[in-house]
Design a protein around this motif. Structure first.
Motif, short mmCIF file in Angstrom:
data_model
loop_
_atom_site.label_atom_id
_atom_site.label_comp_id
_atom_site.label_asym_id
_atom_site.label_seq_id
_atom_site.Cartn_x
_atom_site.Cartn_y
_atom_site.Cartn_z
N ASN A 1 2.79 -7.66 11.67
CA ASN A 1 4.20 -7.78 11.30
C ASN A 1 4.56 -7.12 9.96
OD1 ASN A 1 6.50 -8.66 12.58
ND2 ASN A 1 6.76 -10.38 11.18
N ALA A 2 3.58 -6.50 9.30
CA ALA A 2 3.85 -5.85 8.01
C ALA A 2 4.80 -4.66 8.22
CB ALA A 2 2.55 -5.36 7.39
N PRO A 3 5.86 -4.52 7.39
CA PRO A 3 6.74 -3.37 7.52
C PRO A 3 6.09 -2.09 6.99
CG PRO A 3 7.47 -4.78 5.74
CD PRO A 3 6.29 -5.47 6.37
N PHE A 4 6.50 -0.97 7.55
CA PHE A 4 5.94 0.33 7.19
C PHE A 4 7.11 1.33 7.15
CE2 PHE A 4 3.54 4.18 9.07
CZ PHE A 4 3.20 4.67 7.82
N VAL A 5 7.28 1.95 5.97
CA VAL A 5 8.40 2.90 5.79
C VAL A 5 7.86 4.32 5.65
CG1 VAL A 5 10.34 3.56 4.31
CG2 VAL A 5 9.84 1.15 4.69
N LEU A 6 8.47 5.24 6.38
CA LEU A 6 8.09 6.66 6.29
C LEU A 6 9.29 7.50 5.90
CD1 LEU A 6 6.58 5.89 9.42
CD2 LEU A 6 5.71 8.10 8.77
N LEU A 7 9.03 8.56 5.15
CA LEU A 7 10.06 9.58 4.90
C LEU A 7 9.37 10.91 5.15
CD1 LEU A 7 12.90 10.41 3.77
CD2 LEU A 7 11.86 10.43 1.50
N ASP A 8 10.00 11.72 6.01
CA ASP A 8 9.31 12.93 6.43
C ASP A 8 10.29 13.99 6.91
OD1 ASP A 8 6.56 13.64 6.57
OD2 ASP A 8 6.76 13.84 8.73
N ILE A 9 9.87 15.25 6.85
CA ILE A 9 10.65 16.30 7.50
C ILE A 9 10.39 16.16 8.99
CG2 ILE A 9 10.94 18.79 7.80
CD1 ILE A 9 9.98 19.15 4.91
N MET B 1 14.03 12.63 7.24
CA MET B 1 14.37 11.40 7.96
C MET B 1 13.53 10.24 7.45
SD MET B 1 14.89 12.56 11.89
CE MET B 1 15.76 14.10 12.28
N GLY B 2 14.19 9.10 7.30
CA GLY B 2 13.51 7.87 6.87
C GLY B 2 13.39 6.93 8.06
N LEU C 1 4.70 5.68 3.38
CA LEU C 1 4.10 7.01 3.52
C LEU C 1 5.27 7.98 3.38
CD1 LEU C 1 1.49 8.64 4.27
CD2 LEU C 1 2.29 8.57 6.65
N LEU C 2 5.51 8.39 2.13
CA LEU C 2 6.72 9.17 1.86
C LEU C 2 6.39 10.61 1.53
CD1 LEU C 2 8.63 6.51 -0.32
CD2 LEU C 2 8.46 6.68 2.16
N LEU C 3 6.93 11.52 2.31
CA LEU C 3 6.80 12.97 2.08
C LEU C 3 5.34 13.42 2.12
CD1 LEU C 3 9.39 13.19 -0.86
CD2 LEU C 3 9.79 13.74 1.54
N VAL C 4 4.59 12.88 3.04
CA VAL C 4 3.17 13.24 3.18
C VAL C 4 2.88 13.86 4.55
CG1 VAL C 4 0.80 12.35 3.19
CG2 VAL C 4 2.46 11.36 1.62
N LEU C 5 3.38 13.22 5.60
CA LEU C 5 2.93 13.58 6.95
C LEU C 5 3.23 15.05 7.32
CD1 LEU C 5 1.45 11.67 8.85
CD2 LEU C 5 3.59 11.23 10.03
N LEU D 1 0.86 -1.19 0.00
CA LEU D 1 0.00 0.00 0.00
C LEU D 1 0.89 1.24 0.00
CD1 LEU D 1 -2.72 1.49 0.39
CD2 LEU D 1 -2.45 1.15 2.86
N VAL D 2 0.73 2.09 -1.03
CA VAL D 2 1.54 3.31 -1.13
C VAL D 2 0.61 4.50 -0.87
CG1 VAL D 2 3.02 4.70 -2.64
CG2 VAL D 2 3.12 2.20 -2.76
N VAL D 3 0.71 5.06 0.32
CA VAL D 3 -0.19 6.15 0.71
C VAL D 3 0.45 7.49 0.29
CG1 VAL D 3 -1.42 7.24 2.63
CG2 VAL D 3 -1.01 4.76 2.65
N GLY D 4 -0.32 8.31 -0.44
CA GLY D 4 0.23 9.57 -0.96
C GLY D 4 1.24 9.27 -2.05
N CYS D 5 0.82 8.46 -3.03
CA CYS D 5 1.77 7.98 -4.07
C CYS D 5 2.16 9.06 -5.05
CB CYS D 5 1.18 6.78 -4.80
SG CYS D 5 -0.30 7.20 -5.78
N GLY D 6 1.44 10.20 -5.07
CA GLY D 6 1.78 11.29 -5.98
C GLY D 6 1.87 10.84 -7.42
N THR D 7 3.00 11.14 -8.06
CA THR D 7 3.17 10.81 -9.48
C THR D 7 3.65 9.36 -9.68
OG1 THR D 7 5.42 11.64 -9.47
CG2 THR D 7 3.70 13.21 -10.06
N GLY D 8 3.84 8.64 -8.58
CA GLY D 8 4.19 7.22 -8.68
C GLY D 8 5.67 6.92 -8.54
N ALA D 9 6.42 7.86 -7.92
CA ALA D 9 7.88 7.69 -7.81
C ALA D 9 8.25 6.40 -7.08
CB ALA D 9 8.49 8.89 -7.09
N GLU D 10 7.56 6.11 -5.98
CA GLU D 10 7.93 4.89 -5.25
C GLU D 10 7.38 3.64 -5.96
OE1 GLU D 10 6.10 7.47 -4.33
OE2 GLU D 10 5.49 7.30 -2.25
#
Ligand code: SAM
Length: 222
Positions: A139-147, A215-216, A112-116, A46-55
């Motif tokens: 147990n599902a992994p969840f990756v965030l990238l945020d200021i 930060m990731g 959830l990359l560059l959304v929060l 699940l890609v939340v806030g996928c924008g233009t689809g970079a991830e």
């Protein structure tokens, strides 16, 4: 409180160039996402806030077959993603927020990359994290990238960021953007972020990446 940030017009059409300029090591981070999530058992992402689809692009370009669902509330951003993946199987794109995912199916991983940092107020951020947690299997992994950072940390790291930018940028534009990041976006401290992530049903996250203000983080659904 603002729980959705719509990207439109120039902001949407220039998005890809913008992130490349303003987020040092953006490609490094994105290119390594499939490696970081390689051990995931259920490759339903699940890609939340996928924008233009970079991830999403990174996952469709690996030899591992991922099934990807991308959601984004900005019509101009997601339409670029729809165009990009129109001939690619196993990618479903939804214009809307996480509440617009109707299927009861649980995902095996999420990003959830560059959304929060666009979402105003800690409660609204927490609500989004809780909705993501509810869509994931245990147990599902969840990756965030945020200021991320305290006000002081952001101030200091913005000085570093200003030295990492290409030298040919318009000086006034740089000044305005740095001001906007410091004063108009909604970054929270590392401690606050960890607290709402845990409260939303995840393990204590690990910070595995940092470049200036960005930060990731990685965690798992409890
Ligand atoms: C800076 S872009 C990031 C896009 C993509 N993740 C990337 O890294 O290239 C932020 C995106 O978050 C989306 N967004 C804003 N509020 C959101 C929300 N509540 N839920 C999901 N996406 C949201 C915006 O529409 C925008 O496309």
């Amino acid at each position: 409180m603002k729980s959705v940030e719509i990207f439109e017009n120039q902001r949407a059409s220039n998005y890809n160039t913008f992130v490349e300029t303003w987020i040092p090591n953006y490609h490094y981070f994105m290119n390594n996402l499939p490696n970081i999530l390689n051990d995931t058992e259920n490759k339903n992402l699940l890609v939340v806030g996928c924008g233009t689809g970079a991830e999403i692009e990174r996952f469709t370009n690996t030899s591992t077959s991922w099934k990807v669902t991308g959601i984004d509330p900005s019509p101009e951003m997601i339409s670029q993603a729809i165009e990009k993946f129109k001939n690619v199987g196993n990618v479903q794109l939804i214009e809307g927020t996480i509440d617009d995912i109707n299927s009861a199916e649980k995902f095996g991983a999420a990003t959830l990359l560059l959304v929060l940092h666009f979402i105003e107020g800690i409660e609204a951020k927490f609500d989004l994290l809780k909705s993501i947690s509810a869509k994931l299997e245990s147990n599902a992994p969840f990756v965030l990238l945020d200021i991320t950072g305290t006000k002081q940390q952001i101030k200091e790291n913005l000085k570093i960021l200003s030295h990492l930018l290409p030298t040919n940028l318009d000086k006034e534009d740089v000044k305005n953007r740095l001001y906007r990041i410091e004063n108009k976006l909604h970054a929270i401290s590392e401690d606050q972020l960890k607290e709402i992530i845990v409260k939303a049903g995840f393990e204590t996250p690990t910070r595995f990446f940092q470049n200036s203000i960005y930060m990731g983080w990685i965690t798992r659904k409890r």
